[in-house]
Design a protein around this motif. Sequence first.
Motif, PDB file in Angstrom:
ATOM      1  N   ASP A  40       8.540   2.539  -0.225  1.00  0.00           N
ATOM      2  CA  ASP A  40       8.768   3.283  -1.465  1.00  0.00           C
ATOM      3  C   ASP A  40       8.631   2.306  -2.629  1.00  0.00           C
ATOM      4  N   TRP A  41       7.391   2.060  -3.005  1.00  0.00           N
ATOM      5  CA  TRP A  41       7.095   0.990  -3.970  1.00  0.00           C
ATOM      6  C   TRP A  41       7.656   1.283  -5.349  1.00  0.00           C
ATOM      7  N   ARG A  42       7.830   2.553  -5.695  1.00  0.00           N
ATOM      8  CA  ARG A  42       8.361   2.865  -7.023  1.00  0.00           C
ATOM      9  C   ARG A  42       9.826   2.464  -7.151  1.00  0.00           C
ATOM     10  N   GLN A  43      10.537   2.471  -6.030  1.00  0.00           N
ATOM     11  CA  GLN A  43      11.957   2.128  -6.062  1.00  0.00           C
ATOM     12  C   GLN A  43      12.192   0.645  -5.804  1.00  0.00           C
ATOM     13  N   TRP A  44      11.535   0.113  -4.788  1.00  0.00           N
ATOM     14  CA  TRP A  44      11.857  -1.242  -4.356  1.00  0.00           C
ATOM     15  C   TRP A  44      10.826  -2.271  -4.796  1.00  0.00           C
ATOM     16  N   ARG A  45       9.598  -1.864  -4.999  1.00  0.00           N
ATOM     17  CA  ARG A  45       8.542  -2.765  -5.443  1.00  0.00           C
ATOM     18  C   ARG A  45       8.370  -3.959  -4.500  1.00  0.00           C
ATOM     19  N   ALA A  46       8.660  -3.763  -3.213  1.00  0.00           N
ATOM     20  CA  ALA A  46       8.419  -4.842  -2.262  1.00  0.00           C
ATOM     21  C   ALA A  46       6.937  -5.190  -2.240  1.00  0.00           C
ATOM     22  N   TYR A  47       6.127  -4.165  -2.248  1.00  0.00           N
ATOM     23  CA  TYR A  47       4.682  -4.326  -2.346  1.00  0.00           C
ATOM     24  C   TYR A  47       4.128  -3.224  -3.240  1.00  0.00           C
ATOM     25  N   ASP A  48       3.033  -3.512  -3.862  1.00  0.00           N
ATOM     26  CA  ASP A  48       2.247  -2.456  -4.492  1.00  0.00           C
ATOM     27  C   ASP A  48       1.257  -1.919  -3.463  1.00  0.00           C
ATOM     28  N   PRO A  49       0.824  -0.655  -3.599  1.00  0.00           N
ATOM     29  CA  PRO A  49      -0.075  -0.073  -2.600  1.00  0.00           C
ATOM     30  C   PRO A  49      -1.406  -0.804  -2.468  1.00  0.00           C
ATOM     31  N   TRP A  50      -1.787  -1.565  -3.484  1.00  0.00           N
ATOM     32  CA  TRP A  50      -3.049  -2.302  -3.436  1.00  0.00           C
ATOM     33  C   TRP A  50      -2.868  -3.725  -2.930  1.00  0.00           C
ATOM     34  N   ASP A  51      -1.646  -4.078  -2.518  1.00  0.00           N
ATOM     35  CA  ASP A  51      -1.408  -5.386  -1.927  1.00  0.00           C
ATOM     36  C   ASP A  51      -1.914  -5.414  -0.485  1.00  0.00           C
ATOM     37  N   TYR A  52      -2.041  -6.611   0.037  1.00  0.00           N
ATOM     38  CA  TYR A  52      -2.660  -6.781   1.348  1.00  0.00           C
ATOM     39  C   TYR A  52      -1.873  -6.090   2.466  1.00  0.00           C
ATOM     40  N   VAL A  53      -0.550  -6.245   2.497  1.00  0.00           N
ATOM     41  CA  VAL A  53       0.241  -5.727   3.618  1.00  0.00           C
ATOM     42  C   VAL A  53       0.132  -4.206   3.740  1.00  0.00           C
ATOM     43  N   PRO A  54       0.437  -3.416   2.693  1.00  0.00           N
ATOM     44  CA  PRO A  54       0.305  -1.962   2.869  1.00  0.00           C
ATOM     45  C   PRO A  54      -1.127  -1.520   3.105  1.00  0.00           C
ATOM     46  N   LEU A  55      -2.094  -2.172   2.449  1.00  0.00           N
ATOM     47  CA  LEU A  55      -3.489  -1.781   2.646  1.00  0.00           C
ATOM     48  C   LEU A  55      -3.949  -2.116   4.065  1.00  0.00           C
ATOM     49  N   SER A  56      -3.512  -3.253   4.593  1.00  0.00           N
ATOM     50  CA  SER A  56      -3.858  -3.634   5.950  1.00  0.00           C
ATOM     51  C   SER A  56      -3.240  -2.677   6.968  1.00  0.00           C
ATOM     52  N   ASN A  57      -1.974  -2.300   6.752  1.00  0.00           N
ATOM     53  CA  ASN A  57      -1.322  -1.360   7.661  1.00  0.00           C
ATOM     54  C   ASN A  57      -1.992   0.012   7.615  1.00  0.00           C
ATOM     55  N   TYR A  58      -2.398   0.426   6.424  1.00  0.00           N
ATOM     56  CA  TYR A  58      -3.098   1.698   6.283  1.00  0.00           C
ATOM     57  C   TYR A  58      -4.431   1.666   7.030  1.00  0.00           C
ATOM     58  N   LYS A  59      -5.183   0.583   6.864  1.00  0.00           N
ATOM     59  CA  LYS A  59      -6.460   0.449   7.566  1.00  0.00           C
ATOM     60  C   LYS A  59      -6.245   0.495   9.086  1.00  0.00           C
ATOM     61  N   ARG A  60      -5.195  -0.177   9.564  1.00  0.00           N
ATOM     62  CA  ARG A  60      -4.910  -0.181  10.995  1.00  0.00           C
ATOM     63  C   ARG A  60      -4.618   1.232  11.499  1.00  0.00           C
ATOM     64  N   MET A  61      -3.847   2.001  10.730  1.00  0.00           N
ATOM     65  CA  MET A  61      -3.532   3.371  11.116  1.00  0.00           C
ATOM     66  C   MET A  61      -4.806   4.215  11.202  1.00  0.00           C
ATOM     67  N   VAL A  62      -5.683   4.070  10.214  1.00  0.00           N
ATOM     68  CA  VAL A  62      -6.934   4.832  10.197  1.00  0.00           C
ATOM     69  C   VAL A  62      -7.809   4.439  11.381  1.00  0.00           C
ATOM     70  N   GLU A  63      -7.897   3.148  11.652  1.00  0.00           N
ATOM     71  CA  GLU A  63      -8.720   2.688  12.772  1.00  0.00           C
ATOM     72  C   GLU A  63      -8.139   3.112  14.116  1.00  0.00           C
ATOM     73  N   ASP A  64      -6.807   3.108  14.237  1.00  0.00           N
ATOM     74  CA  ASP A  64      -6.180   3.559  15.481  1.00  0.00           C
ATOM     75  C   ASP A  64      -6.483   5.035  15.747  1.00  0.00           C
ATOM     76  N   ALA A  65      -6.748   5.784  14.676  1.00  0.00           N
ATOM     77  CA  ALA A  65      -7.113   7.195  14.829  1.00  0.00           C
ATOM     78  C   ALA A  65      -8.595   7.369  15.117  1.00  0.00           C
ATOM     79  N   GLY A  66      -9.350   6.266  15.151  1.00  0.00           N
ATOM     80  CA  GLY A  66     -10.743   6.330  15.548  1.00  0.00           C
ATOM     81  C   GLY A  66     -11.764   6.277  14.437  1.00  0.00           C
ATOM     82  N   PHE A  67     -11.328   5.948  13.213  1.00  0.00           N
ATOM     83  CA  PHE A  67     -12.239   5.919  12.075  1.00  0.00           C
ATOM     84  C   PHE A  67     -12.438   4.501  11.552  1.00  0.00           C
ATOM     85  N   LYS A  68     -13.587   4.264  10.959  1.00  0.00           N
ATOM     86  CA  LYS A  68     -13.810   3.054  10.183  1.00  0.00           C
ATOM     87  C   LYS A  68     -13.507   3.372   8.727  1.00  0.00           C
TER      88      LYS A  68
END
Length: 336
Positions: A40-68
Amino acid sequence: MQKIRIAEILLESSPTPFWSILKQIGVDEATGILPRWYPDWRQWRAYDPWDYVPLSNYKRMVEDAGFKLTVIEDNPPMDKIMYGLPGKEEQLESVARLIENMGKLGIQVWCYNWMPDGWLRTRTALQGRGGALTSGFYEEDLKDSPPRLGKIDKATLWRNLKDFLSFILPIAEEANVRLAIHPDDPPLDEINGVARIMNTVGAFDKLIEEFPSEYNGITFDHSIFSLMAGDLVSVVRHFLEKKRIFFVHFREVVGNKSRFEEVFIDEGVTRQFEAMREYVRHGFYGPFRVDHTPTLLGDTMSVPGYSVLGRIHAIGYLQGLFRAAVESLEGDTNNS
């Protein structure tokens, strides 16, 4: 036979049955949005959505579902960049981080726009064919609506866009990420004192000529370019010859710049088959995605224009257009 590359947009925060259906009908790539839900970046600001960690986790989720994950069609806040306001430096840094992280993760295309007030629809429950719900834009609906961020003229928007590209293009080149600007939607000259500049074929030529980098290109939205130009096929050919189409939105509208409604892809008035032949003839196989489809009876939509069944119908139609174009060109070669 060459396969069309469809990178359908995934708007959900986690896999859904629709994702499985996309795989079943032959979609292997994805257009993603920024993962604003993690954390919840608006509350905690641990990461912004364009930072490496959330973007990397998002990419992993998409790839695990079978997409590039091929395209990001989303951006950090850019209003101060467009208006040239104090605080634009922080926003520029956010965009730079996004591009750098996309490069690290191998995400090839960033679809962005230069619309201070965003893309606009004024009606979202119109009755289309057979009673399907659809959206439309009617300029008169906005006659008493003040600009959200204040007025801005064309010269200022152009100057700020040039400053932006002078800053971000070297970063994109280093990261190997192509920048694909989306046309203004709707492509009017201004809306309530807010100018629009990416609304003619000449404007895109100007941008390409002033920034000839091979990383500076276009998201070619068929419906919007059809509202700009009478002969859409010649415009497709024009930008393919310049090698500046990086991403394609395939959809249809009826009407004009000031009043239009979104329709099923098979109701369109453009020469879709001839346009697809141009893509194949020039060796462009994607990424494509379908966009803004009507909502069928019994279907659901979380965002107007992005229902499940409507997009399945459009994807099948697009696949058929592509195969017909490939086979027709093969026939031309065999008969020559």
